[in-house]
Design an enzyme around this catalytic site. Structure first.
Site, PDB file in Angstrom:
ATOM      1  CB  SER A 242      -0.957  -0.057   1.193  1.00 10.53           C
ATOM      2  OG  SER A 242      -1.978   0.901   1.071  1.00 10.53           O
ATOM      3  CG  ASP A 334      -6.377  -2.557  -4.325  1.00  3.83           C
ATOM      4  OD1 ASP A 334      -7.109  -1.854  -3.608  1.00  3.83           O
ATOM      5  OD2 ASP A 334      -5.162  -2.692  -4.132  1.00  3.83           O
ATOM      6  CG  HIS A 369      -5.426  -2.505  -0.613  1.00  3.97           C
ATOM      7  ND1 HIS A 369      -4.675  -1.881  -1.592  1.00  3.97           N
ATOM      8  CD2 HIS A 369      -4.973  -2.001   0.578  1.00  3.97           C
ATOM      9  CE1 HIS A 369      -3.817  -1.040  -1.031  1.00  3.97           C
ATOM     10  NE2 HIS A 369      -3.972  -1.106   0.284  1.00  3.97           N
TER      11      HIS A 369
END
Length: 437
Positions: A242, A334, A369
């Protein structure tokens, strides 16, 4: 109850192993065709309980082997050897939108696996099971050393593999939730990599001064690895997830200090003000806050904040300058970052620059994600408090349970292969195998 059912035998092998190690669950001594439910229960450090369950029919010889036999229903279906772990979910009546994370890696995850008669879906704790076994799952293999690091103003923990070394080094960067997250580093050290888990959003220096860390903070972390007597100074990499990928790519391309052997970027993007600090990167994201969407359950979708992918070269890392191998791990569903679009642009930029031979892209359909180590329970959405705003919301991460869980397993295996190839370079180091702890 029939006498034979009273003597049901349940075994789990290995009953003590690493988090990414598969186990074999075997039920014996039941009648052929006997219908049963296998149930897994885990109580988190935060007091919340999680469960998974699956329905099976015994074979002609009165056994169930979940590595071979299909679940006919429950929290997963089909032949799924590790379904009792990856399909764990909060027990009914729990607080909503939980995410399971092991914060104390010095103790195991203790999962109770039990057998119940018939196909059941609830009320497990109100019954006496036919058989039960407690299974230990560890992030730290025996001999892995956990060393808190405060030198150079860092808030970090170093995990060293067993033995004298020297070992390749990894800098481990998580995302926008902050905190010192250790479990991935502990598991990487269990596979022979000295790994430094670094808190860069809620670091002690930030809490004391109210100021976010500068870019030199990450270079100081690199130096701690480089100068450690048990770490190979020429074999250091970064792994980021991330927001951590933003730092990873920036360092890999622009840092004059960090000479990286390779980098791993999970669920991130190259889009950022390239001259910016962490604070400026986050401000850049927040500037597009009006692009935040909410689904019909009021879950926050942030993937549009960086879209469309800019053409302005000052707003994305010039991956065409990258000189070390890059592994990109992408979930195609995601909902938090535009990872698929970013990966396509990175690929195109590297092809144009003539360095696409350095890129390995793993892209997974129906995957969200939070691509974590194998068998980590899936969270499609969870409560999230962004460091930048401190506002607590429910973030939609995306993905579908079975596909996402398969992606986690595949991506982890290929990440370890990538790291071994680039950091150990095929050298036989004698790193121990820690199966059957």
């Amino acid at each position: 109850m029939d006498r034979k059912q009273c003597c049901v035998k349940l075994s789990v092998q290995p009953s003590r192993g690493l988090m990414d190690e598969k186990f074999i669950v075997l039920v014996q001594n039941v009648f052929p065709g006997f219908q049963l439910t296998l149930h897994a229960l885990y109580k988190c450090e935060d007091g919340h309980s999680w469960e998974a369950f699956a329905h099976y029919t015994a074979s002609a010889i009165g056994t169930v082997n979940i590595s071979e036999d299909p679940s006919l229903g429950g929290t997963y279906s089909g032949v799924e050897p590790m379904g009792l772990l990856w399909s764990l979910r909060p027990v009914p009546g729990s607080k909503p939108w939980l995410r399971m994370r092991k914060m104390n890696v010095q103790t195991p995850m203790e999962v109770t696996i039990s057998v119940y008669p018939g196909y059941q879906t609830e009320g497990f704790l109100d019954q006496v099971p036919l058989a039960g076994v407690v299974v230990e799952r560890w992030y730290m293999a025996p001999g892995v050393r956990r060393i808190p690091v405060t030198e150079a103003g860092l808030t970090a923990t170093l995990f060293l593999p067993p033995g004298p070394g020297p070992f390749p080094g990894l800098l481990d960067l998580w995302g926008g939730g902050g905190k010192l997250v250790e479990y991935r580093s502990a598991l990487l050290a269990s596979h022979g990599f000295a790994s430094l888990a670094l808190d860069y959003l809620t670091a002690k220096v930030t809490i004391e001064t109210g100021k976010m860390v500068d870019n030199q903070y990450f270079e100081r972390a690199y130096k701690v690895l480089e100068q450690h007597p048990q770490i190979l100074s020429s074999r250091i990499a970064i792994i980021g997830l991330s927001l951590g990928t933003s730092i990873t790519l920036k360092m890999a391309v622009y840092s004059q200090v960090a000479k990286l052997r390779c980098v791993v970027c999970i669920s991130g993007s190259h889009v950022q003000p390239v001259d910016g600090s962490v604070e400026q990167i986050m401000s850049f994201f927040n500037k597009n806050a009006e692009k935040t969407r909410f689904n019909n359950e009021n879950h926050m979708i942030c993937r549009d904040l960086l879209l469309p992918i800019p053409t302005d070269p000052s707003l994305k890392v010039d991956v065409g300058q990258l000189q070390c191998p890059l592994l990109l791990v992408v979930g195609e569903d995601d909902q938090n970052w535009p990872t698929h679009e970013s990966a396509m642009d990175i690929k195109e930029m590297m092809e144009r620059a003539g360095n696409s031979h350095l890129l390995t892209l793993l892209s997974y359909p129906d995957t969200g994600h939070l691509i974590e180590p194998p068998f980590t329970p899936f969270a499609k959405a969870s409560s999230f408090r962004a460091v930048s705003s401190r506002q607590k919301l429910v973030a939609l991460w995306g993905g579908e349970t079975a596909a996402h869980s398969r992606a986690q397993e595949d991506a982890w295996r290929k990440t370890l292969v990538f790291l071994r190839a680039n950091l150990y370079g095929g050298v036989n180091t004698g790193i121990a195998s820690f199966s059957n702890l």
